[in-house]
Write an enzyme that holds these catalytic residues in place. Structure first.
Site, PDB file in Angstrom:
ATOM      1  CG  ASP B  13      -1.813   1.204   1.348  1.00 39.49           C
ATOM      2  OD1 ASP B  13      -2.229   1.706   0.281  1.00 39.49           O
ATOM      3  OD2 ASP B  13      -2.107   1.661   2.468  1.00 39.49           O
ATOM      4  CB  SER B  14       0.272   4.786  -0.702  1.00 44.35           C
ATOM      5  OG  SER B  14      -0.961   4.862  -0.023  1.00 44.35           O
ATOM      6  CB  CYS B  76      -2.862   0.868  -2.507  1.00 44.83           C
ATOM      7  SG  CYS B  76      -2.806   2.555  -3.124  1.00 44.83           S
ATOM      8  CD  GLU B 155      -3.162   8.551   8.291  1.00 48.46           C
ATOM      9  OE1 GLU B 155      -2.539   9.622   8.355  1.00 48.46           O
ATOM     10  OE2 GLU B 155      -2.922   7.675   7.438  1.00 48.46           O
ATOM     11  CB  CYS B 187     -10.587   4.555   1.289  1.00 45.31           C
ATOM     12  SG  CYS B 187      -9.140   5.166   2.208  1.00 45.31           S
ATOM     13  CG  HIS B 189      -6.891   5.197   6.077  1.00 43.47           C
ATOM     14  ND1 HIS B 189      -5.989   4.870   5.093  1.00 43.47           N
ATOM     15  CD2 HIS B 189      -6.181   5.863   7.030  1.00 43.47           C
ATOM     16  CE1 HIS B 189      -4.788   5.337   5.439  1.00 43.47           C
ATOM     17  NE2 HIS B 189      -4.877   5.937   6.596  1.00 43.47           N
TER      18      HIS B 189
END
Lengths: 267, 267
Positions: B13-14, B76, B155, B187, B189
């Site tokens: 992933d990034s 990703c 985050e 996504c 996240h």
């Protein structure tokens, strides 16, 4: 290109934010040519290590130097914090970051010796602002808050939404209770939230926009070194990015305050 | 290192987000070795051009191949969208992204043929989900919303705050009024916001977590190709990043669900 850009001020940032600094420089020094570089392929710098930020910053400085700039403005808090000494070491033209000017302005404004600093996680965790403030004056209390949602909020354009007030309140509450009288916007995106922040503090707080004070700093340095452009012509503005010039132009005009067009270059 | 990591599943992933995919793969296939790579020096990919994302993705794939992985999982969304075809072209082991599995699961779940998709600006602007869904079934209506504040929200760890409810409401309001019955978390996240999103839709909507469905997909592909690890031992987990291993370990455990330690490598 070189011919046009000689005698320019080189300004760089990891991306868009530094355009608020470029805007202030352009407003104060409208006859100066400006070359702006936004490292859009590698934005943001805040989550990167010092070594990586130094490496990227030096690459950009070399690019600007290849355009014969007469001064470098590091319009990025992370790079100002990590890379300025290395940059000064390696080149022989004047250099400024955005931290020093903001710190000096805040020191001259505070009356109750309580200064708030807001920025990205990286800037706040680096303690750069509080260290520099307290190096000048140990009596000052510094209240630092990382506000990582502010950058996407600004990029989303939610400048007039209620949610923005709630997020501002969430982050700045402790600064209000601490009765700070001066706040440094320690991130080049934050000037776009200045109105809301002013409102939150009921206009009782000095708001330090690093872009504006850096522009004054740039003018002084150029004047002292006899480097001011004496031409009466409007300065030329050139924008370079490492990726996505179209998006940069589109989003960037909000930050710069007028239309811009950007050119992609490989570093 | 090579010896231990042979016969592993390579996941990249990034940055951090792909750890939710790695978590699901590890949960479903606890005996498999996993090598995870997070490109923390260059995160995020969403704001980069296709060419740049392809270049970075191929560099990572080469790194994983040098560790003799038996399969590549592109954890990703941006890279799954831009780089998967180039990756498939260049290597001769199985490859999956996170988009295809999410799309197929959503198609199998919807009853009213109204699917919502949420993701970063890049994912939504690419139209990759809606194109893939409508390629399978033209009758389906796809409602796509970019939610750029969700990543910093996650985050920041604001998983239980009121502001998070307000932001979710702001972004997902139109999906609710459109009466979707299925939503793809486009996504990696977003699974950390799953509870709040479920609550917002009053449990009336199927929530598709790409990580979970990709894990099932990985299991099927390995089984079909006779590549499943027959060992009864717990698989070994290795984490590599291109910058800031300490921060990755610290933030990453929230995403992975248990402690991790990361090693920095240059690409």
């Amino acid at each position: 290109m070189k011919k046009n850009t000689t005698n320019s001020i080189g300004i760089f940032d990891s991306g868009l934010g530094g355009l608020t600094v470029a805007k202030s420089v352009n407003k104060l020094l409208p006859n100066e040519n400006i070359i702006y570089f936004g490292d859009t392929a590698r934005v943001p710098y805040g989550s990167k290590s010092p070594e990586t930020v130094i490496k990227f910053s030096l690459e950009i400085v070399n690019f600007l130097i290849s355009h014969n700039v007469k001064m470098i403005v590091i319009a990025c808090n992370t790079s100002s914090s990590y890379a300025i000494n290395k940059i000064i070491e390696q080149i022989n033209i004047p250099v400024t970051g955005v931290i020093e000017p903001g710190v000096l302005e805040a020191l001259s404004k505070t009356k109750n010796n309580k200064i708030g600093v807001i920025g990205t996680n990286a800037t706040i965790n680096s303690n750069i602002y509080s260290n520099k403030i307290r190096f000048q004056n140990k009596k000052i209390k510094v209240y630092s808050i990382a506000c990582p949602l502010f950058v996407p909020l600004v990029e989303e354009g939610w400048l007039n939404k209620k949610i923005t007030d709630s997020i501002i309140q969430e982050y700045l509450r402790t600064l209000k209770s601490a009765s700070i009288d001066t706040i440094i916007l320690g991130c080049t995106h934050y000037p776009l939230l200045e109105k809301k922040i002013t409102k939150y503090f009921e206009k009782k707080v000095n708001i330090i926009d690093s872009g504006k004070v850096t522009a004054k700093y740039v003018k002084n340095i150029l004047a002292k070194n006899g480097l001011l452009n004496r031409s009466k012509k409007k300065g030329e503005l050139s924008f370079f990015v490492s990726d996505m010039p179209y998006r940069f132009s589109e989003q960037g005009s909000n930050f710069f305050g007028s239309e811009i067009s950007a050119v992609r270059v490989d570093l």
